[in-house]
Design an enzyme around this catalytic site. Sequence first.
Site, PDB file in Angstrom:
ATOM      1  CB  CYS A 108      -1.503   7.591  11.484  1.00 46.91           C
ATOM      2  SG  CYS A 108      -0.716   9.064  10.942  1.00 46.91           S
ATOM      3  CB  CYS A 162       3.517  -1.006  17.111  1.00 46.85           C
ATOM      4  SG  CYS A 162       5.247  -0.551  16.937  1.00 46.85           S
ATOM      5  CB  SER A 174       7.215   5.680  16.440  1.00 50.55           C
ATOM      6  OG  SER A 174       7.060   5.968  15.074  1.00 50.55           O
ATOM      7  CG  HIS A 222       3.799   6.149  19.847  1.00 46.92           C
ATOM      8  ND1 HIS A 222       3.337   7.264  19.188  1.00 46.92           N
ATOM      9  CD2 HIS A 222       4.162   5.270  18.873  1.00 46.92           C
ATOM     10  CE1 HIS A 222       3.417   7.057  17.889  1.00 46.92           C
ATOM     11  NE2 HIS A 222       3.915   5.859  17.672  1.00 46.92           N
ATOM     12  CB  CYS A 230       5.663  -4.386  10.044  1.00 44.80           C
ATOM     13  SG  CYS A 230       6.719  -3.370  11.109  1.00 44.80           S
ATOM     14  CB  CYS A 254       2.467   7.730   3.250  1.00 45.37           C
ATOM     15  SG  CYS A 254       2.654   6.718   4.705  1.00 45.37           S
ATOM     16  CB  CYS A 314       0.665  -0.477  14.156  1.00 45.27           C
ATOM     17  SG  CYS A 314       1.019  -0.268  12.403  1.00 45.27           S
ATOM     18  CD  GLU A 342      -2.942  -1.013   2.325  1.00 45.21           C
ATOM     19  OE1 GLU A 342      -4.143  -0.731   2.222  1.00 45.21           O
ATOM     20  OE2 GLU A 342      -2.419  -1.344   3.396  1.00 45.21           O
TER      21      GLU A 342
HETATM   22  N1  SAH Z   1       7.762   1.517  11.503  1.00 47.82           N
HETATM   23  C1  SAH Z   1       7.918   2.925  11.397  1.00 47.82           C
HETATM   24  C2  SAH Z   1       7.132   3.569  10.269  1.00 47.82           C
HETATM   25  C3  SAH Z   1       5.723   3.099  10.024  1.00 47.82           C
HETATM   26  S1  SAH Z   1       4.458   3.661  11.106  1.00 47.82           S
HETATM   27  C4  SAH Z   1       7.590   3.564  12.733  1.00 47.82           C
HETATM   28  O1  SAH Z   1       7.207   2.862  13.660  1.00 47.82           O
HETATM   29  O2  SAH Z   1       7.793   4.756  12.895  1.00 47.82           O
HETATM   30  C5  SAH Z   1       4.268   5.378  10.836  1.00 47.82           C
HETATM   31  C6  SAH Z   1       3.729   6.120  12.049  1.00 47.82           C
HETATM   32  O3  SAH Z   1       2.351   5.799  12.315  1.00 47.82           O
HETATM   33  C7  SAH Z   1       4.476   5.778  13.327  1.00 47.82           C
HETATM   34  O4  SAH Z   1       4.709   6.931  14.077  1.00 47.82           O
HETATM   35  C8  SAH Z   1       3.491   4.863  14.035  1.00 47.82           C
HETATM   36  O5  SAH Z   1       3.758   4.747  15.392  1.00 47.82           O
HETATM   37  C9  SAH Z   1       2.173   5.526  13.689  1.00 47.82           C
HETATM   38  N2  SAH Z   1       1.007   4.682  13.919  1.00 47.82           N
HETATM   39  C10 SAH Z   1       0.896   3.351  13.759  1.00 47.82           C
HETATM   40  N3  SAH Z   1      -0.336   2.929  14.072  1.00 47.82           N
HETATM   41  C11 SAH Z   1      -1.044   4.026  14.431  1.00 47.82           C
HETATM   42  C12 SAH Z   1      -2.392   4.243  14.840  1.00 47.82           C
HETATM   43  N4  SAH Z   1      -3.257   3.229  14.952  1.00 47.82           N
HETATM   44  N5  SAH Z   1      -2.771   5.499  15.090  1.00 47.82           N
HETATM   45  C13 SAH Z   1      -1.897   6.528  14.963  1.00 47.82           C
HETATM   46  N6  SAH Z   1      -0.646   6.390  14.581  1.00 47.82           N
HETATM   47  C14 SAH Z   1      -0.196   5.149  14.321  1.00 47.82           C
END
Ligand code: SAH
Length: 342
Positions: free
Chosen positions: A331, A114, A212, A214, A110, A103, A117, A90
């Site tokens: 996101c 997380c 990231s 969080h 992956c 993006c 995600c 995607e």
């Molecule tokens: N693996 C990398 C890049 C992909 S995720 C990373 O972790 O940074 C891109 C961004 O989206 C990251 O900041 C991730 O934490 C955020 N993200 C993932 N799932 C999300 C969600 N459900 N709501 C908001 N942000 C999210």
Amino acid sequence: MKNIKDYSLEELKEELKSMQEKPFRAEQIFSWLYQEKVKSFEEMTNLSLSLREKLTKNYTICNFQQIKKQEAKDGTKKYLFDVLDGNAIETVVMEYHHGKTICVSSQIGCKMGCKFCASTGIAFVRNLTAGEIVEQIIAVEQDLQVRISNIVFMGIGEPLDNYENVIKAIRIVNDPKGLNIGARHISVSTSGLVPRIYDLAKENIPCTLSISLHATNNEKRSAMMPVNNRYPIEELLQACKDYIKATNRRISFEYALAKENNDNIEDAKALVKLLKGMLCHVNLIPINKIENGKFIKSSNENILKFRDYLNEHGIVATVRRELGSDIEAACGQLRRKNLGGE
Ligand code: SAH
């Protein structure tokens, strides 16, 4: 067959030398691939017929097939591309006042796991090659007949877990004879692979590093992001400080706000304490709830309170606009839906 888009300009020069061809042919090929965006070697009319035939026999140009394209009310577009081996990825394009931001995905699946995600739960298949990362940009520019101005590595995958290919893709994108998009218009987002952050600091690529984060303590962060067990907050922030020192570049911290998890004023206070004095910016993301996910979005009121607290205490913070949520392109919502699969 080898993908011609997997070569940086320097590598392609070497490749041509090994074929007893002049290295300047590499520049011509680059220009056909990234400026003219041709789809076949036959179209490279300033190359000799015999070279074109040799190239056709030994290399592919990796033209992605579009499986699906969805458009959100806000203009965000989500593409599902067939990467030509039965897998799909995607790619999302967002409209901002300063131009179009793409993006891109860096892996098929992956490994990071997380908890909030949507990419979690799909099996990791493989890394994307440099050419496959770059092709996402070319395919979108071709489809929309526009020039992409910004690139974020925030699609599916952990870019620093596919380090070599991501760096090479950035070099092809940067190359004035390649896509010619400056590193300052590129953001690499990571869940926090500390050793790779040190590597990136040495690359001399002035891209933006997004972390990231969080959460502000190890207990909370580990509950959201298993990678924190490997590289806890103290090590991650030390790497960030060293990165800033080495590159003089501002780091962007991503902080997804989840109700009653990491969104109260105590968390904001702890965040100020962690980031105080660092050359950084905080990007607050209203967390997007995923299927069966336990994290839900903070109230708007809380999000603004959180932002204001940071700003009032010397940490520059903005709230990221939510784009593309009606087509599951927001996101963390990207989830590889396989050809006809769920
Ligand atoms: N693996 C990398 C890049 C992909 S995720 C990373 O972790 O940074 C891109 C961004 O989206 C990251 O900041 C991730 O934490 C955020 N993200 C993932 N799932 C999300 C969600 N459900 N709501 C908001 N942000 C999210």
